[in-house]
Design an enzyme around this catalytic site. Structure first.
Site, PDB file in Angstrom:
ATOM      1  N   ILE A  86      24.957  38.447 -14.985  1.00  0.00           N
ATOM      2  CA  ILE A  86      25.815  37.800 -15.983  1.00  0.00           C
ATOM      3  C   ILE A  86      25.406  38.227 -17.389  1.00  0.00           C
ATOM      4  O   ILE A  86      26.254  38.451 -18.258  1.00  0.00           O
ATOM      5  CB  ILE A  86      25.769  36.270 -15.819  1.00  0.00           C
ATOM      6  CG1 ILE A  86      26.503  35.864 -14.537  1.00  0.00           C
ATOM      7  CG2 ILE A  86      26.392  35.562 -17.023  1.00  0.00           C
ATOM      8  CD1 ILE A  86      26.465  34.379 -14.236  1.00  0.00           C
ATOM      9  N   TRP A 124      26.674  41.664 -17.928  1.00  0.00           N
ATOM     10  CA  TRP A 124      28.137  41.638 -18.043  1.00  0.00           C
ATOM     11  C   TRP A 124      28.552  41.494 -19.505  1.00  0.00           C
ATOM     12  O   TRP A 124      29.582  42.024 -19.924  1.00  0.00           O
ATOM     13  CB  TRP A 124      28.679  40.470 -17.208  1.00  0.00           C
ATOM     14  CG  TRP A 124      30.166  40.342 -17.180  1.00  0.00           C
ATOM     15  CD1 TRP A 124      31.038  40.970 -16.328  1.00  0.00           C
ATOM     16  CD2 TRP A 124      30.989  39.513 -18.021  1.00  0.00           C
ATOM     17  NE1 TRP A 124      32.331  40.587 -16.595  1.00  0.00           N
ATOM     18  CE2 TRP A 124      32.330  39.705 -17.624  1.00  0.00           C
ATOM     19  CE3 TRP A 124      30.710  38.636 -19.068  1.00  0.00           C
ATOM     20  CZ2 TRP A 124      33.383  39.040 -18.241  1.00  0.00           C
ATOM     21  CZ3 TRP A 124      31.763  37.979 -19.685  1.00  0.00           C
ATOM     22  CH2 TRP A 124      33.083  38.183 -19.266  1.00  0.00           C
ATOM     23  N   HIS A 125      27.739  40.783 -20.297  1.00  0.00           N
ATOM     24  CA  HIS A 125      28.054  40.602 -21.715  1.00  0.00           C
ATOM     25  C   HIS A 125      27.681  41.829 -22.541  1.00  0.00           C
ATOM     26  O   HIS A 125      28.251  42.046 -23.612  1.00  0.00           O
ATOM     27  CB  HIS A 125      27.324  39.372 -22.268  1.00  0.00           C
ATOM     28  CG  HIS A 125      27.876  38.072 -21.779  1.00  0.00           C
ATOM     29  ND1 HIS A 125      27.501  37.500 -20.579  1.00  0.00           N
ATOM     30  CD2 HIS A 125      28.798  37.225 -22.316  1.00  0.00           C
ATOM     31  CE1 HIS A 125      28.156  36.360 -20.409  1.00  0.00           C
ATOM     32  NE2 HIS A 125      28.948  36.170 -21.441  1.00  0.00           N
ATOM     33  N   GLY A 126      26.730  42.609 -22.087  1.00  0.00           N
ATOM     34  CA  GLY A 126      26.324  43.801 -22.822  1.00  0.00           C
ATOM     35  C   GLY A 126      25.017  44.347 -22.267  1.00  0.00           C
ATOM     36  O   GLY A 126      24.155  43.581 -21.835  1.00  0.00           O
TER      37      GLY A 126
END
Length: 276
Positions: A191, A194-196
């Site tokens: 997760i 997933w954001h960066g």
């Protein structure tokens, strides 16, 4: 990825090319969700569009609420919210906490406001997108927080990563605490990435993975004692409030990793928060 994975499920509907493209690039949710499921989404697109006043009114209400959250509350908080520039300038622990609280509230109102707009636009178009937030900062533990924050992402990763991973680990007869920590650290790391793909997002994911594991172990230890709280409602309410405060501040401190561009600056902010 969802469609490719579910193709092996005989209950998954056969999608036409048009249905697939419409699902993938549905513009209200394309940028940041909510993450819908193709089978549920396609049912809405195939249903006749009921141009009912309640749907239009509810859709318009959600858009207005979302716009107020995003462009009034979140954008106002952004003036003082923690960022890479002001983090390096602030010296006072009090002001550092104010910046952190501002970012904590800003990211919620910004993201939930966008979700409200997406859900409202979808509702007017006859698509009932899933909800993505359920008062996450009022939850009394970290597990419930993640069941209430970016709900559709949490459910997606649980379905396609956590559950298959833990099933595979159980088949190897591994100890349950080891399975849990591998599953939770791996899930939250995913997760975060997933954001960066940065070290700070790695740290943010691991921060929550460790927190979820500690909460799981705490529940196992406290299970017999927590059952007794049901007979003492006032003490249970006090415990829930205390748990909410602990959870809120654990999440808020985790946002330090999320808000800043480097690990070095993040560690300096942690130091400043506690007067070092």
């Amino acid at each position: 990825m969802h469609i490719l994975r579910e193709r092996s499920n005989p209950r998954f509907p056969k999608l036409t090319l048009r249905e697939t493209i419409t699902y993938v690039i549905f513009f209200p949710s394309f940028t940041a969700g909510p993450i819908d499921r193709a089978d549920r989404f396609v049912k809405d697109t195939l249903a006749p569009l009921a141009e009912s006043a309640p749907d239009v009114v509810e859709g318009g209400r959600r858009i207005m609420v979302g716009a107020f959250k995003k462009f009034v509350i979140a954008d106002t908080l952004a003036i003082i919210a923690l960022n890479g520039f002001n983090a390096a300038q602030v010296v006072s622990p009090l002001w550092m906490w104010i910046l952190l609280y501002a970012f904590t509230l800003r990211i919620y109102f910004d993201f939930s406001g966008y979700t409200d707009i997406a859900v409202g636009v979808g509702r007017i178009m006859g698509i009932k997108l899933p909800e993505n937030f359920n008062a996450p900062y009022f939850k009394s533990d970290l597990t419930t927080f993640w069941n209430s924050w970016h709900i559709t992402l949490t459910q997606w990763v649980r379905s396609y990563f956590f559950n298959p991973l833990t099933r595979a680990l159980r088949s190897r007869s591994m100890a349950m605490p080891l399975i849990i920590i591998i599953g939770q650290l791996g899930t939250m790391l995913l997760i975060g990435l997933w954001h960066g793909v940065t070290w700070n997002f790695v740290a943010w994911g691991l921060w929550h993975g460790v927190g979820l594991y500690l909460h799981n172990r705490y529940l196992d230890f406290m299970k017999p004692r927590l059952a007794a709280l049901d007979e003492r409602p006032q003490l249970k309410r006090l415990t829930d409030v205390f748990g909410m405060l602990i959870t809120f501040h654990y999440v808020a401190l985790g946002w330090v990793w999320f808000a800043l561009p480097s690990v070095d600056l993040s560690l300096k902010v942690f130091g400043k928060l506690y007067g070092f």
